[in-house]
Design a protein around this motif. Sequence first.
Motif, PDB file in Angstrom:
ATOM      1  N   UNK A   1    -105.557 -10.381 112.487  1.00  0.00           N
ATOM      2  CA  UNK A   1    -105.515  -9.193 113.314  1.00  0.00           C
ATOM      3  C   UNK A   1    -105.654  -9.610 114.786  1.00  0.00           C
ATOM      4  N   UNK A   2    -104.820  -9.051 115.654  1.00  0.00           N
ATOM      5  CA  UNK A   2    -104.884  -9.374 117.078  1.00  0.00           C
ATOM      6  C   UNK A   2    -106.071  -8.656 117.729  1.00  0.00           C
ATOM      7  N   UNK A   3    -106.447  -9.093 118.911  1.00  0.00           N
ATOM      8  CA  UNK A   3    -107.536  -8.431 119.636  1.00  0.00           C
ATOM      9  C   UNK A   3    -107.175  -6.989 119.969  1.00  0.00           C
ATOM     10  N   UNK A   4    -105.893  -6.752 120.279  1.00  0.00           N
ATOM     11  CA  UNK A   4    -105.447  -5.378 120.539  1.00  0.00           C
ATOM     12  C   UNK A   4    -105.631  -4.517 119.293  1.00  0.00           C
ATOM     13  N   UNK A   5    -105.185  -5.017 118.143  1.00  0.00           N
ATOM     14  CA  UNK A   5    -105.323  -4.266 116.886  1.00  0.00           C
ATOM     15  C   UNK A   5    -106.795  -4.059 116.524  1.00  0.00           C
ATOM     16  N   UNK A   7    -109.272  -3.769 118.661  1.00  0.00           N
ATOM     17  CA  UNK A   7    -109.777  -2.727 119.562  1.00  0.00           C
ATOM     18  C   UNK A   7    -109.349  -1.338 119.096  1.00  0.00           C
ATOM     19  N   UNK A   8    -108.084  -1.211 118.705  1.00  0.00           N
ATOM     20  CA  UNK A   8    -107.571   0.075 118.210  1.00  0.00           C
ATOM     21  C   UNK A   8    -108.342   0.496 116.955  1.00  0.00           C
ATOM     22  N   UNK A   9    -108.587  -0.460 116.073  1.00  0.00           N
ATOM     23  CA  UNK A   9    -109.330  -0.165 114.852  1.00  0.00           C
ATOM     24  C   UNK A   9    -110.756   0.316 115.173  1.00  0.00           C
ATOM     25  N   UNK A  14    -114.616   4.743 115.180  1.00  0.00           N
ATOM     26  CA  UNK A  14    -115.645   5.512 115.875  1.00  0.00           C
ATOM     27  C   UNK A  14    -115.152   6.895 116.310  1.00  0.00           C
ATOM     28  N   UNK A  15    -114.017   7.306 115.745  1.00  0.00           N
ATOM     29  CA  UNK A  15    -113.455   8.649 115.942  1.00  0.00           C
ATOM     30  C   UNK A  15    -113.038   8.942 117.385  1.00  0.00           C
ATOM     31  N   UNK A  69    -118.427  -2.382 122.105  1.00  0.00           N
ATOM     32  CA  UNK A  69    -118.428  -3.854 122.018  1.00  0.00           C
ATOM     33  C   UNK A  69    -117.013  -4.429 121.905  1.00  0.00           C
ATOM     34  N   UNK A  70    -116.108  -3.806 122.636  1.00  0.00           N
ATOM     35  CA  UNK A  70    -114.750  -4.328 122.767  1.00  0.00           C
ATOM     36  C   UNK A  70    -114.685  -5.175 124.041  1.00  0.00           C
ATOM     37  N   UNK A  71    -115.388  -4.704 125.076  1.00  0.00           N
ATOM     38  CA  UNK A  71    -115.520  -5.441 126.331  1.00  0.00           C
ATOM     39  C   UNK A  71    -116.992  -5.745 126.582  1.00  0.00           C
ATOM     40  N   UNK A  72    -117.224  -6.791 127.344  1.00  0.00           N
ATOM     41  CA  UNK A  72    -118.579  -7.162 127.756  1.00  0.00           C
ATOM     42  C   UNK A  72    -118.641  -7.102 129.280  1.00  0.00           C
TER      43      UNK A  72
END
Length: 162
Positions: A1-5, A7-9, A14-15, A69-72
């Motif tokens: 799974x890519x980082x983009x995918x 993040x989307x997941x 989380x709705x 926790x997608x970005x820090x």
Amino acid sequence: MTLFEDAVQKLKKNHYSVTKERQAVIRAMTAHLYECLTIHEIYVYSADLLPSISVPTVYRGVSLFCALHILRRLQFNMQHSYYELIGSEENENHPYCICRRCGRILGIFDPRVLEIFSVCKQKIDDSYNFRIESTNLIYYGLCKTCEQQEKHKINSKGGESM
């Protein structure tokens, strides 16, 4: 799974809606994978992908991505906050390189460097009876672009006659 995918997941799990603005921010961050970016830089790169995006929208997106926790968020100085993409398998503690001329910040994720970094932390723990809870290793120098500009500047001056 890519980082983009990934993040989307996380957004969906989380709705949260996967809006075109949120996608632009994540795509901008994945396009600059090892760089630590300011809100302004994220905005500029996101606007290249989605010209209608605004700074407040980018700011809200970045805040949400930090909460998920997608970005820090990082602070290397008191002037700006910087943001980096968090990979699912990446260690939170890793070294950074900061260009002393332009201020560009790169996160270092090379497995060999991370292994040496880990060995150093373990050696300190073993030899000094000191349990390290977090680290902040920063290398200062010149990025390739600034180094080339400096060489060009030196060569230009060297070619002048007196």
